[in-house]
Design an enzyme around this catalytic site. Structure first.
Site, PDB file in Angstrom:
ATOM      1  N   HIS A   1       0.862  -1.169   0.000  1.00 47.58           N
ATOM      2  CA  HIS A   1       0.000   0.000   0.000  1.00 47.58           C
ATOM      3  C   HIS A   1       0.908   1.232   0.000  1.00 47.58           C
ATOM      4  O   HIS A   1       2.100   1.144   0.326  1.00 47.58           O
ATOM      5  CB  HIS A   1      -0.884   0.027   1.254  1.00 47.58           C
ATOM      6  CG  HIS A   1      -2.035  -0.929   1.221  1.00 47.58           C
ATOM      7  ND1 HIS A   1      -2.912  -1.010   0.171  1.00 47.58           N
ATOM      8  CD2 HIS A   1      -2.461  -1.844   2.147  1.00 47.58           C
ATOM      9  CE1 HIS A   1      -3.832  -1.926   0.434  1.00 47.58           C
ATOM     10  NE2 HIS A   1      -3.575  -2.457   1.621  1.00 47.58           N
TER      11      HIS A   1
ATOM     12  N   CYS B   1       0.100   2.788  -4.265  1.00 47.93           N
ATOM     13  CA  CYS B   1      -0.688   3.975  -4.573  1.00 47.93           C
ATOM     14  C   CYS B   1       0.064   5.244  -4.197  1.00 47.93           C
ATOM     15  O   CYS B   1       0.886   5.262  -3.297  1.00 47.93           O
ATOM     16  CB  CYS B   1      -2.024   3.942  -3.846  1.00 47.93           C
ATOM     17  SG  CYS B   1      -3.267   2.988  -4.708  1.00 47.93           S
TER      18      CYS B   1
END
Length: 382
Positions: A216, A270
């Site tokens: 992430h 991300c």
């Protein structure tokens, strides 16, 4: 051709003479089978013609089928009497030697296509000292680092991450890298793993490295398994591995053994929540394809960083297939690494994301702040 060369090895050694060996060495050098220092080593190390010939043949055999074929062809064309006595005749190039591009395009490529001797020679003839040096396989110690976070203390599981890990591991192995692999690390553990990898002595005998981070992320960095989303934090996430830390770990001061050698950083994470589309994201908020994103601060010399998306946007991951960026990167590397430099391959990956329909999930990988001063060819198989 290696088997055929091995079959006639003893007869070539017995039938050689100084002039013939010099001719063959010159031809092998001109065709980039042997480098200057290898030819010099063969000539200086050996006192007799037989020893020079034996060393030459054994050096070529280690380089594989393509190189063995070139030696046999040189023998047939320039020393016909000896060649005929050995039962060697001119022959057409083997199917392995010449890649059939139509065949390649018509089928799925699941492994890296090897670079042929002809391609190797053409690239060196065209670019010469404008490409990064590739060390000989014998004695070379290429290393790569992969950190892949799948499960987190306070964030959603990155379903499909195992497929990304398996795919990148296979790709880097086929490109000649020994992979050091870590999964599910906290931010502190990621820093420790990078520093230990940067300090490895084997880098002195390497010609390049890959650092792959998959997790992430948020705009300023990559999440550790202990990262948490905050209400009032500057970037909204705690315990982020700042991108500047990644680059500083592998700069010329902290990783001097990789000075003047390509350092390739690949980040699947991300970099924000803006969507060019919708799948599942790898930002800190759950979303079904999943996305990953991150921001770049500083690069060092001979480095290139390839991000899965632009700043402030998401990167998509299919829970049953893996990350879209990683899938396409592996596809293009398999297809093109034998004949194109890495920067051009990255452009091909970017092009594959362009002009998608409004119903498709969109993202755009980016190359940022590259400090490469030469073309980086991987020459798979060499």
């Amino acid at each position: 051709m290696t088997a055929q060369l091995n079959k006639v090895r003893k007869a070539i050694i017995n039938g050689c003479n100084p002039a013939m060996i010099s001719d063959l060495l010159d031809d092998l050098q001109d065709k980039h089978v042997l480098k200057d220092y290898e030819v010099e080593h063969i000539n200086k190390k050996n006192n007799t013609s037989r020893d020079r010939c034996r060393d030459m043949i054994d050096s070529v055999k280690k380089k594989g089928e393509y190189s063995s074929n070139i030696l046999l062809e040189s023998l047939v064309k320039n020393h016909k009497t000896l060649a005929e006595s050995l039962g060697l005749h001119e022959h057409a190039p083997s199917p392995i030697q010449e890649h059939n591009e139509d065949t390649i395009k018509d089928k799925e490529i699941n492994s890296v296509i090897p670079c042929s001797a002809e391609e190797f020679k053409n690239i060196y003839d065209s670019h010469g000292d404008k490409i990064y040096e590739v060390r000989e396989r014998e004695g070379r110690k290429r290393l790569a680092l992969i950190i892949c976070n799948e499960t987190f203390q306070s964030m959603s599981e990155r379903r499909g991450a195992k497929l990304d890990l398996e795919g990148m591991n296979k790709l880097l192995n086929e490109l000649g890298y020994q992979v050091q692999q870590h999964t599910n690390l906290t931010k502190a553990e990621m820093v420790k793993a990078m520093k230990e990898f940067a300090a490895r002595e084997e880098h002195a005998d390497s010609d390049s490295t890959f650092i792959v981070l998959m997790s992430h992320g948020d705009k300023p960095g990559v999440c550790g398994t202990d990262s948490k989303k905050t209400e009032n934090g500057q970037y909204g996430v705690t315990n982020l591995l700042q991108v500047d830390e990644i680059f500083s770990t592998f700069n010329n001061v902290n990783c001097s053994r990789l000075w003047d050698k390509p350092k390739v950083i690949i980040i699947q994470a991300c970099r924000g929540e803006n969507q060019g589309g919708e799948l599942v994201r790898d930002d800190v908020a759950p979303a079904p394809l999943e996305d990953d994103a991150v921001h770049h601060v500083q690069t060092e010399t001979d480095s290139i960083c390839f991000y899965s998306s632009t700043p402030d946007t998401a990167s998509w991951r299919n829970p049953t297939k893996g990350s879209v960026f990683i899938i396409r990167l592996i596809e293009k590397m398999n297809e093109l690494a034998h004949c194109q430099p890495l920067g051009d391959i990255f452009l091909e990956v970017q092009s594959s994301f362009k002009d998608k329909s409004p119903n498709q999930y969109s993202q755009m990988p980016t190359q940022e702040r590259s400090t490469m001063t030469k073309k980086f060819y991987l020459f798979p198989g060499y």
